[in-house]
Scaffold this motif. Structure first.
Motif, PDB file in Angstrom:
ATOM      1  N   UNK A   5       0.806  -1.239   0.000  1.00 54.50           N
ATOM      2  CA  UNK A   5       0.000   0.000   0.000  1.00 54.50           C
ATOM      3  C   UNK A   5       0.832   1.279   0.000  1.00 54.50           C
ATOM      4  N   UNK A   6       2.115   1.127   0.402  1.00 56.51           N
ATOM      5  CA  UNK A   6       3.005   2.302   0.382  1.00 56.51           C
ATOM      6  C   UNK A   6       3.798   2.375  -0.918  1.00 56.51           C
ATOM      7  N   UNK A   7       3.482   1.499  -1.851  1.00 56.84           N
ATOM      8  CA  UNK A   7       4.179   1.501  -3.138  1.00 56.84           C
ATOM      9  C   UNK A   7       5.535   0.823  -3.085  1.00 56.84           C
ATOM     10  N   UNK A   8       5.774   0.057  -1.998  1.00 54.11           N
ATOM     11  CA  UNK A   8       7.070  -0.610  -1.853  1.00 54.11           C
ATOM     12  C   UNK A   8       7.074  -1.941  -2.607  1.00 54.11           C
ATOM     13  N   UNK A   9       8.072  -2.131  -3.463  1.00 52.07           N
ATOM     14  CA  UNK A   9       8.165  -3.384  -4.224  1.00 52.07           C
ATOM     15  C   UNK A   9       8.633  -4.533  -3.345  1.00 52.07           C
ATOM     16  N   UNK A  10       8.347  -5.780  -3.796  1.00 52.62           N
ATOM     17  CA  UNK A  10       8.773  -6.981  -3.079  1.00 52.62           C
ATOM     18  C   UNK A  10      10.287  -7.122  -3.050  1.00 52.62           C
ATOM     19  N   UNK A  11      10.915  -6.724  -4.168  1.00 50.19           N
ATOM     20  CA  UNK A  11      12.347  -6.980  -4.330  1.00 50.19           C
ATOM     21  C   UNK A  11      13.179  -6.163  -3.348  1.00 50.19           C
ATOM     22  N   UNK A  12      13.976  -6.862  -2.539  1.00 49.21           N
ATOM     23  CA  UNK A  12      14.864  -6.184  -1.595  1.00 49.21           C
ATOM     24  C   UNK A  12      16.132  -5.775  -2.345  1.00 49.21           C
ATOM     25  N   UNK A  13      16.549  -4.514  -2.272  1.00 50.55           N
ATOM     26  CA  UNK A  13      17.778  -4.091  -2.975  1.00 50.55           C
ATOM     27  C   UNK A  13      18.969  -4.940  -2.529  1.00 50.55           C
ATOM     28  N   UNK A  14      19.893  -5.199  -3.447  1.00 45.85           N
ATOM     29  CA  UNK A  14      20.980  -6.143  -3.165  1.00 45.85           C
ATOM     30  C   UNK A  14      21.861  -5.681  -2.000  1.00 45.85           C
ATOM     31  N   UNK A  15      22.056  -4.359  -1.869  1.00 45.15           N
ATOM     32  CA  UNK A  15      22.910  -3.883  -0.768  1.00 45.15           C
ATOM     33  C   UNK A  15      22.212  -4.080   0.597  1.00 45.15           C
ATOM     34  N   UNK A  16      20.868  -3.943   0.595  1.00 48.19           N
ATOM     35  CA  UNK A  16      20.102  -4.223   1.828  1.00 48.19           C
ATOM     36  C   UNK A  16      20.177  -5.716   2.145  1.00 48.19           C
ATOM     37  N   UNK A  17      20.065  -6.540   1.110  1.00 50.52           N
ATOM     38  CA  UNK A  17      20.162  -7.995   1.319  1.00 50.52           C
ATOM     39  C   UNK A  17      21.494  -8.377   1.954  1.00 50.52           C
ATOM     40  N   UNK A  18      22.585  -7.781   1.466  1.00 47.44           N
ATOM     41  CA  UNK A  18      23.899  -8.096   2.029  1.00 47.44           C
ATOM     42  C   UNK A  18      23.968  -7.668   3.499  1.00 47.44           C
ATOM     43  N   UNK A  19      23.400  -6.522   3.818  1.00 49.60           N
ATOM     44  CA  UNK A  19      23.379  -6.045   5.203  1.00 49.60           C
ATOM     45  C   UNK A  19      22.559  -7.000   6.086  1.00 49.60           C
ATOM     46  N   UNK A  20      21.460  -7.500   5.540  1.00 41.58           N
ATOM     47  CA  UNK A  20      20.645  -8.483   6.269  1.00 41.58           C
ATOM     48  C   UNK A  20      21.466  -9.752   6.522  1.00 41.58           C
ATOM     49  N   UNK A  21      22.167 -10.230   5.487  1.00 38.12           N
ATOM     50  CA  UNK A  21      22.988 -11.449   5.640  1.00 38.12           C
ATOM     51  C   UNK A  21      24.043 -11.254   6.720  1.00 38.12           C
ATOM     52  N   UNK A  22      24.711 -10.099   6.670  1.00 35.95           N
ATOM     53  CA  UNK A  22      25.785  -9.818   7.626  1.00 35.95           C
ATOM     54  C   UNK A  22      25.237  -9.789   9.058  1.00 35.95           C
ATOM     55  N   UNK A  23      24.112  -9.082   9.253  1.00 39.25           N
ATOM     56  CA  UNK A  23      23.530  -8.974  10.599  1.00 39.25           C
ATOM     57  C   UNK A  23      23.018 -10.325  11.102  1.00 39.25           C
ATOM     58  N   UNK A  24      22.601 -11.200  10.188  1.00 36.18           N
ATOM     59  CA  UNK A  24      22.078 -12.513  10.585  1.00 36.18           C
ATOM     60  C   UNK A  24      23.181 -13.550  10.739  1.00 36.18           C
ATOM     61  N   UNK A  25      24.433 -13.132  10.513  1.00 39.43           N
ATOM     62  CA  UNK A  25      25.541 -14.085  10.624  1.00 39.43           C
ATOM     63  C   UNK A  25      25.614 -15.024   9.425  1.00 39.43           C
ATOM     64  N   UNK A  26      25.186 -14.539   8.240  1.00 38.72           N
ATOM     65  CA  UNK A  26      25.246 -15.292   6.985  1.00 38.72           C
ATOM     66  C   UNK A  26      24.611 -16.673   7.100  1.00 38.72           C
ATOM     67  N   UNK A  27      23.536 -16.761   7.845  1.00 35.46           N
ATOM     68  CA  UNK A  27      22.808 -18.021   7.958  1.00 35.46           C
ATOM     69  C   UNK A  27      21.564 -17.811   8.795  1.00 35.46           C
ATOM     70  N   UNK A  28      20.791 -18.874   9.001  1.00 38.32           N
ATOM     71  CA  UNK A  28      19.594 -18.818   9.856  1.00 38.32           C
ATOM     72  C   UNK A  28      19.998 -18.305  11.243  1.00 38.32           C
TER      73      UNK A  28
END
Ligand SMILES: [Zn+2]
Length: 370
Positions: A5-28
């Motif tokens: 509803x805010x016009x946000x696309x499903x696709x997570x930008x690649x740099x955000x994805x890398x930050x997510x991986x790093x914060x999650x310890x590159x795994x579950x």
């Protein structure tokens, strides 16, 4: 729905994805599993932007537990918060994948190894190898120890359990592929686990004490050690034998076999035939040498088989179906000369269907003007 509803696309930008991986310890975050989904802690429907603080990595199992879709079991928000504060990968220093099964062949750049115990050995260290059961041939598991371009360990495999170091710039999985980067465009390792039992090292930038080994985008394997540089381009196929590629003090040997227990009846075959030794200067041209030295045709499982089509130490080499007995090396080079079929001292025999060696002549335009 491609946007909320805010016009946000499903696709997570690649740099955000890398930050997510790093914060999650590159795994579950719960169990460290390498192959994961991206899970929005804040529901995607309510997100105004893709906030790396509100997305985590979860494996299929724990994603099910968090969303409550797994047999009605649901992880409490409190429990999940504890894992998010201290993800498995960051707590342990590594992530993990335990479901690797039935690897039967290894591809290292353009080199294919079948039933070869050690695909790559550098200065006595087995970088990529199989472990076998003692009695028969069956493969127990695959083992690996990869270093990056700074000489730091980044990924190891011990009897089919994959563990990645989580103190890296990026460690990304996609489908059946793992890729480790030390910077945006610096791929240190790209490893593909094919469904047909083939483990492929597609890219590599490995540093060790005095040298480097690289597999580039074209699959060529380049070994550099002080002033010794080897380029293994195009294709090779090695069946059997103990060591596929061995680099020792910068000297490279290909297709060495000496573990006789994998070659049943090996003591019955060797008939004292002399190894062929070829050594020539850069300017020499040896067109289409054909050899057939085998006094008899021994059973195939007593032999290592080697085929090669590419460049070693400035020579264009084509070898079709070289079969050589255990205890010998298909090709040995010291950077200036190349020897085909090198015995380790015990009697050996070999047979080559077709072979040619040609120097690559430098064209006049390559020379520096002066
Ligand atoms: Zn998990």
């Amino acid at each position: 729905m491609t946007h909320n509803k805010f016009g946000l696309g499903r696709k997570i930008p690649s740099e955000v994805e890398r930050e997510v991986r790093r914060k999650s310890g590159f795994g579950c975050v719960v169990c460290g599993e390498i192959f994961c989904d991206y899970h929005h802690i804040e529901p995607y429907e309510d997100a105004k932007f893709h906030d790396p603080d509100k997305i985590i990595l979860l494996c299929k199992l724990h994603h099910g537990e968090v969303t409550g879709s797994l047999n009605g079991r649901k992880m409490s928000d409190d429990t999940l918060s504890k894992y998010i504060l201290s993800p498995y990968g960051l707590r342990k220093g590594n992530n993990v994948w335990r479901n690797l099964t039935s690897i039967e062949a290894i591809k290292l750049g353009n080199f294919l190894f079948l039933e070869t115990e050690i695909a790559l050995r550098i200065d006595g260290l087995d970088v990529l190898s199989f472990s076998f059961s003692d009695e028969e041939f069956p493969i127990v598991g695959v083992n690996a120890l990869f270093f990056n371009s700074e000489g730091r360990e980044i990924l190891k495999i011990k009897d089919n359990v994959v563990m990645g170091v989580t103190d890296v710039w990026d460690f990304r999985e996609e489908g059946n592929t793992i890729q480790v980067n030390s910077a945006s465009h610096k791929i240190d390792l790209r490893i593909i686990f094919h469904n047909n039992g083939l483990l492929e090292i597609e890219r590599l930038r490995l540093s060790y004490l005095n040298g480097t080994v690289e597999i580039g985008a074209d699959g060529a394997l380049i070994s550099k050690y002080r002033d010794k540089v080897y380029a293994l381009t195009q294709e090779a196929r090695i069946r059997g034998g103990q060591v596929g590629i061995e680099i020792a003090n910068g000297v490279m040997r290909l297709g060495k076999g000496e573990r006789t227990q994998y070659f049943k009846g090996a003591s019955n075959i060797a008939k004292n035939s002399q190894p062929s030794r070829l050594s020539h200067e850069d300017s020499a041209v040896l067109p289409n040498i054909s050899q057939n030295q085998s006094p008899q045709t021994p059973p195939t499982d007593n032999w290592s088989e080697f085929s090669y089509n590419g460049t070693i130490a400035g020579q264009r080499i084509s070898i079709q179906r070289m079969r050589h007995s255990h205890g010998s090396t298909a090709i040995e080079t010291d950077g200036r000369s190349i020897r085909i079929g090198v015995s380790n001292g015990s009697p050996m025999s070999m047979r080559i269907e077709k072979m040619s060696i040609n120097s690559i002549k430098k064209s006049a335009s390559d020379k520096t003007e002066g």
